[in-house]
Write an enzyme that holds these catalytic residues in place. Sequence first.
Site, PDB file in Angstrom:
ATOM      1  N   GLU A 177      -0.186  -9.994   2.881  1.00 21.05           N
ATOM      2  CA  GLU A 177       0.061 -10.535   4.222  1.00 21.05           C
ATOM      3  C   GLU A 177      -1.215 -11.071   4.856  1.00 21.05           C
ATOM      4  O   GLU A 177      -1.174 -12.073   5.585  1.00 21.05           O
ATOM      5  CB  GLU A 177       0.722  -9.481   5.121  1.00 21.05           C
ATOM      6  CG  GLU A 177      -0.119  -8.280   5.482  1.00 21.05           C
ATOM      7  CD  GLU A 177      -0.167  -7.186   4.440  1.00 21.05           C
ATOM      8  OE1 GLU A 177      -0.783  -6.138   4.716  1.00 21.05           O
ATOM      9  OE2 GLU A 177       0.407  -7.378   3.348  1.00 21.05           O
ATOM     10  N   HIS A 228      -2.666  -6.116  -0.017  1.00 24.38           N
ATOM     11  CA  HIS A 228      -2.090  -6.624   1.232  1.00 24.38           C
ATOM     12  C   HIS A 228      -2.022  -8.150   1.216  1.00 24.38           C
ATOM     13  O   HIS A 228      -2.881  -8.834   1.801  1.00 24.38           O
ATOM     14  CB  HIS A 228      -2.927  -6.143   2.428  1.00 24.38           C
ATOM     15  CG  HIS A 228      -2.836  -4.668   2.675  1.00 24.38           C
ATOM     16  ND1 HIS A 228      -1.898  -4.114   3.510  1.00 24.38           N
ATOM     17  CD2 HIS A 228      -3.559  -3.628   2.174  1.00 24.38           C
ATOM     18  CE1 HIS A 228      -2.049  -2.795   3.530  1.00 24.38           C
ATOM     19  NE2 HIS A 228      -3.052  -2.479   2.724  1.00 24.38           N
ATOM     20  N   CYS A 236       0.832  -1.208   0.000  1.00 22.47           N
ATOM     21  CA  CYS A 236       0.000   0.000   0.000  1.00 22.47           C
ATOM     22  C   CYS A 236       0.869   1.262   0.000  1.00 22.47           C
ATOM     23  O   CYS A 236       1.516   1.564  -0.989  1.00 22.47           O
ATOM     24  CB  CYS A 236      -0.968  -0.057   1.183  1.00 22.47           C
ATOM     25  SG  CYS A 236      -2.440   0.977   0.969  1.00 22.47           S
TER      26      CYS A 236
END
Length: 243
Positions: free
Chosen positions: A214, A212, A109
């Site tokens: 993750e 994202h 981001c």
Amino acid sequence: MIDMKPIIGITAQQQENLYDYKLQPVYPEVVIQEGGIPIMLPIVPSEYLDDVLDMVDGVIMTGGWDIDPNLYGEETMPETGQLNFEMDEFDSCVIKNVLARDMPFFGTCRGAQMLNVMTGGTLYQCIEKQLDEPLKHKQEHGREHPVHHVDIIGGEILPPLFPGGRTRVNSSHNQGIKTVGEGVEIAAQSPDGLVEAIEMTDKRFVLATQWHPENFALNGHEPSKSIIEGFIKAAEEYKKSKS
């Protein structure tokens, strides 16, 4: 002698009161899951940064504040979100030093946007205002859920992980990459034309995604796990090169 796991520095976002820091637990959790040791990186004076980076083997730059348009030569639009000049200065110094060291870097981001700006690229200050027929890039529910597709169109890291050339991603941002920086290759793009991932193929490992991974990796999504795993492996190699 037992080999130590690679130490991964994760930038924490200074909060509005300028006294508190925020770090989403998913970042250290996914680093641990894929075999690294996470430590939080707060803002430190530039003269201390070399000592801080000497302690780590890779850096993850997280999401957060909008980036000051002055850094890429523009005046601030009314639609631009809140800015944090101290975070901008710190993140800028981190990226410059990480690239100079050829240290593994993974940005998400804001981290992707800052990498692009620090290599000479520019941003859309407000996607909804400046992009023709934009998709919904600021989702209102959890990041565990994908909201739009991206096409994998370049780079070396993502194509082997997404052999179909397309995947669905989460999305939570107001700004976005407009023109890419020097030495930066577009790795993924959304159907509305917005750059969704960039890579520097002349570096050991430099990848940044507008989404994202993750969050997906922590939930067992194999391609996303492989992104983090590849970053951790690069950090292991970097650690060995220092010894």
